[in-house]
Design a protein around this motif. Structure first.
Motif: not given
Lengths: 468, 468
Positions: B346, B349-351, B353-355, B358
């Motif tokens: 997670k 994904k956050l850093v 900006k892409d779901r 990882m």
């Protein structure tokens, strides 16, 4: 409700000196030898503490001397384990457990994957089967009250009634056709019928759940606001969550933010609970505070979807009503807020570049009293205090991950698993004992979910998508 | 090693048709009816899979047809549960469990709090007691191999030998006086003695553990590098972790980064495993790759301390040797890499900006083959393949949080708890069965830790600090 084995294995009858000069009070349950986290205004902790319960209420909380004043039908000696208020999950979609781990990282998953799947599979059966599983998972993870937004909420209500938990159940209103309504107007009607049916239930609060500002018209949002005030029921909504929402609302309102727009149309009221609340600035936060809106902070889901980090710490420090939520099992993906603790503490430290930011005690407050305040239930639940409803959980402090425990808040936030929850009491009733749920058959719940999952697989394959 | 109850409760003797025309091979253990995640190069998954073990090695992995070729002393039917390689924790300080949850959010905690506490309390007893507890926690969380950096590592070795796990144990070398050495030179000598004693142990690899570049001199780092090559043992070090390290090394080297400095002094070798590796740029990453350095990625500890997010995804995608680690229990604070899965997926994904960044399969690779590669053990462990050592774990897929399971990688990463690990096998031996550790007495381990914790409390109070 108490199983025989509970009485013989974990409980000893209170043996009080019959020569006591004062009159003892007869109560139902006395929890003793506990590390009691009261979560009251002073954050009182009792190291060798006692909680006394009579009927569905807490009658006293204090140190060991208190036990002499009571003669209890059941005495639960927890041998130093943590005793704390039951957790309150401020935002979820429990029935979606049947879809968990499906298409997790598909881009634009909501519109491309979830909505089409729901249009084919949501039914009374699906809602019941999913909610049953969600309830079991939540209770095993220490959640005693949850706030739900979904369809056929009367089916969810039946499962909550049966397992014995507490819930605010919001019937969805959305502008396109869904399983239980052809349009928003039918959704409102469904909600009104549900509200009528459950308005006087002791543990279930029926509510409206307009999906989001951008998936409903201004007229519908205003009508729901009016009806919620008339019927004195909550309104739960996804708010300030996505870029798409920002765009649609800006276009509709001449450049306003979702929160500003909601304020303008009169839809920010103390009955409203907004979930996510990521895309807000200082002005939006001031509006939410002014209108006494409740807020669900769903860290795990928000970072998984790369939507960003809500300024939840600022909102908490500014005194807003804010508590933890898990979001649904396709988003979070688990349903106990214990799973949020670690992430909430650490990600706020990361984004604030400060290891002292969001200390464990704030996280636990957001899981208990903060969550109760978010749902406007702080006079009833959220802390262990005389007169409050007896929603209580016991956390195993002997599991290797919880040893040793210099600071119970740190141990809970940085080390605990949802599976460390040992007992759960709701409304004075023991619902889970030694991780065994006493009110529903867990195996049956799992089997029904697995059978439904086969149907989900077939549906996905038939639609030309991969099961991934 | 197998308890009687295991044979009677969970295992049925293989009943093979005696009329089979082909010769069956006699083996020790056959695991069947498994969702096998091999983590081999093709990421093969067998839905109704089989793993065959003879002695301490895997002799075959495949689909159900395979079971006909073997006659096993023990057959373990796991009823669809996940069977996967044992987890490899690439970086921890197991003995520090005795300090867990102490002073968690104190600023400058390492220098102000941890080092002074260690100078008073680290002893052979403390190291043994803490490691025992860490071992139990790790094994219960599916960790079968771990890489440790601490003092008195010969004491850690005895505990690892006893419980039956696999470990790389690095004896600390640091420039100031510590419990088992007055200076770095004595630390090196301690390590050499330890290496001599354990060089031929089948499950324990002794190693050097210079604390960090900035807490050792250039001469010491060069001497350790030379000795590690001579003795063919690993070197484990905290690398590119903190601002203080950047400053000290820049001053020492005329503005170089810690990685550049280590390259310059000849200390980047294939024997090196760097932990954290947060403050690295493209050039540093290229150096780490060129010198075939292993990397431990400790997400949970790094965000808790607000140090930042390692570019682990880039390093993984660039083909570097990188695996998950938990860091020590004062940092992480738990010791199973299952607890890292969720956060690793997670936060990247956050850093980013892409779901889609990882995805779960990469996280599981970093927990198994990636971690094996980081420790240069990929020819022995990290996947379920013929000829590899039999380090195998079984994950309960019937716990409510794991139901249903459309994608086993997603279920593991987004939903699993460390407590969902059901059985653990190391070197062909069943060490944990139905969460019951067979080789050590868990209660005794906990009691010893609790007693030591009382001593810790007294020491903290005597020093004038709060126990917080």
């Amino acid at each position: 409700m108490l199983k025989k084995s509970f009485l013989s294995a974990s409980v000893a009858l209170a043996t009080l000196a019959s020569s006591a000069a004062f009159a003892v009070e007869h109560i139902d349950l006395l929890i003793k030898d506990a590390t009691v986290l009261t979560m009251n205004a002073d954050k009182a902790v009792y190291e060798n503490g006692v909680v006394a319960v009579s009927g569905n209420k807490i009658v006293a909380v204090g140190d060991e001397s208190l036990s002499e004043a009571y003669q209890a039908k059941t005495v639960l000696d927890v041998d130093g384990d943590i005793v704390m208020p039951g957790l309150i999950n401020t935002h979820t979609h429990a029935s979606m457990t049947v879809f968990r781990s499906l298409g997790d990282d598909v881009p634009d998953r909501l519109h491309r994957y979830i909505f089409p799947l729901e249009s084919q599979l949501v039914s009374r059966d699906m809602v019941r089967i999913g909610a049953q599983l969600g309830n079991v998972e939540m209770l095993k993870g220490g959640v005693t009250t949850y706030a739900d937004m979904y369809y056929f909420e009367d089916e969810v209500a039946k499962t909550v009634d049966k397992i014995g938990m507490r819930a605010i159940l919001g019937e969805t209103v959305i502008r396109f056709p869904v399983a239980d309504a052809a349009n928003a107007e039918e959704g409102i009607q469904y909600a009104l019928n549900f509200i009528k049916e459950y308005k006087d239930h002791p543990r279930i609060t029926p509510a409206f759940a307009p999906h989001a500002p951008y998936t409903n018209t201004t007229e519908v949002l205003q009508k729901i606001t009016k009806l919620s005030l008339e019927h004195d029921v909550p309104v739960m909504i996804h708010l300030a969550e996505s870029e798409r929402e920002n765009e649609v609302i800006a276009e509709r309102s001449g450049g306003k933010s979702p929160v500003e727009y909601m304020a303008d149309i009169g839809a920010l009221t103390p009955n409203l609970v907004g979930a996510h609340v990521i895309n807000v600035d200082e002005h939006d936060i001031a509006l939410l505070k002014k209108h006494d809106v409740g807020i669900a902070h769903n860290m795990s889901a928000n970072i998984k979807s790369a939507k960003g980090v809500s300024p939840a710490l600022k909102m908490f420090d500014d005194g807003l009503r804010i508590g933890l939520g898990t979001d649904g099992p396709m988003s979070g993906n688990t349903l106990s807020t214990v799973d949020e603790f670690n992430q909430v503490a650490k990600v706020h430290k990361l984004v604030n570049k400060d290891r002292a930011a969001m200390p464990p005690i704030k996280v636990i407050e957001m899981a208990t009293m903060g969550a109760a305040r978010a749902l406007h239930m702080e006079d009833k639940i959220g802390s262990l205090e005389t007169g409050k409803l007896a929603d209580i959980i016991v956390i195993d402090t002997k599991a290797p991950n919880m040893v040793p425990m210099y600071n119970p808040y740190s141990a809970l936030v940085y080390s605990a698993y949802a599976s460390n929850v040992k007992h759960a009491i709701v409304d004075g009733q023991l619902l889970m004992q030694e991780r065994d749920i006493l009110t529903v058959d867990e195996d049956k719940v799992r089997q029904e979910a697995l059978q439904f999952a086969d149907k989900v697989r077939e549906t996905v394959i038939a639609s030309g998508e991969e099961v991934r």
